[in-house]
Design a protein around this motif. Structure first.
Motif, PDB file in Angstrom:
ATOM      1  N   UNK A  32       0.836  -1.204   0.000  1.00 56.54           N
ATOM      2  CA  UNK A  32       0.000   0.000   0.000  1.00 56.54           C
ATOM      3  C   UNK A  32       0.870   1.252   0.000  1.00 56.54           C
ATOM      4  N   UNK A  33       1.936   1.238   0.808  1.00 51.90           N
ATOM      5  CA  UNK A  33       2.852   2.380   0.845  1.00 51.90           C
ATOM      6  C   UNK A  33       3.507   2.607  -0.514  1.00 51.90           C
ATOM      7  N   UNK A  39       1.784   7.056  -6.792  1.00 54.75           N
ATOM      8  CA  UNK A  39       0.833   8.075  -7.244  1.00 54.75           C
ATOM      9  C   UNK A  39       1.431   9.480  -7.194  1.00 54.75           C
ATOM     10  N   UNK A  40       2.449   9.672  -6.360  1.00 57.46           N
ATOM     11  CA  UNK A  40       3.068  10.997  -6.281  1.00 57.46           C
ATOM     12  C   UNK A  40       4.271  11.131  -7.212  1.00 57.46           C
ATOM     13  N   UNK A  41       4.633  10.050  -7.916  1.00 53.38           N
ATOM     14  CA  UNK A  41       5.766  10.102  -8.851  1.00 53.38           C
ATOM     15  C   UNK A  41       5.366  10.828 -10.131  1.00 53.38           C
ATOM     16  N   UNK A  42       6.349  11.401 -10.783  1.00 53.06           N
ATOM     17  CA  UNK A  42       6.113  12.022 -12.092  1.00 53.06           C
ATOM     18  C   UNK A  42       5.891  10.917 -13.121  1.00 53.06           C
ATOM     19  N   UNK A  43       5.027  11.199 -14.083  1.00 52.53           N
ATOM     20  CA  UNK A  43       4.774  10.220 -15.136  1.00 52.53           C
ATOM     21  C   UNK A  43       6.056   9.958 -15.919  1.00 52.53           C
ATOM     22  N   UNK A  44       6.246   8.712 -16.274  1.00 56.03           N
ATOM     23  CA  UNK A  44       7.431   8.337 -17.038  1.00 56.03           C
ATOM     24  C   UNK A  44       7.563   6.836 -17.101  1.00 56.03           C
ATOM     25  N   UNK A  80      11.907   1.597  -8.414  1.00 58.08           N
ATOM     26  CA  UNK A  80      11.749   2.886  -7.731  1.00 58.08           C
ATOM     27  C   UNK A  80      13.080   3.452  -7.265  1.00 58.08           C
ATOM     28  N   UNK A  81      14.073   2.591  -7.074  1.00 60.13           N
ATOM     29  CA  UNK A  81      15.391   3.048  -6.621  1.00 60.13           C
ATOM     30  C   UNK A  81      16.263   3.518  -7.765  1.00 60.13           C
TER      31      UNK A  81
END
Length: 83
Positions: A32-33, A39-44, A80-81
């Motif tokens: 969930x985290x 959802x707060x990441x920039x599209x790409x 994500x890293x």
């Protein structure tokens, strides 16, 4: 003198441990985290790749394949890293 060096080495190892343990365990709360973070990441391409891996993780877990689901979740975390 050796005791002082050993103690200093232990403290430096303990200080570095949290940075190397950035991967989160495969639990519902952590998934969930990760989804909330996405959802707060920039599209790409990274966000799209993570979304695909999270979707595959959810699909595998709904089939009862927890190992496969966790494998996809770990791939999403690795994405994500990446910068």
């Amino acid at each position: 003198m050796k005791k002082v060096l050993i103690i200093a080495a232990m403290f430096s190892a303990l200080a570095c441990a949290p940075a190397s343990a950035a991967m989160m365990a495969c639990t519902g709360d952590n998934m969930t985290k990760t989804t909330t973070m996405m959802s707060s990441m920039a599209d790409g391409p990274t966000k799209m790749g993570m979304g695909k891996e999270m979707g595959m993780a959810n699909a595998e877990m709904s089939k009862g394949n927890m190992r496969g689901g966790c494998m996809h979740y770990m791939k999403a975390q690795k994405m994500s890293m990446m910068k």
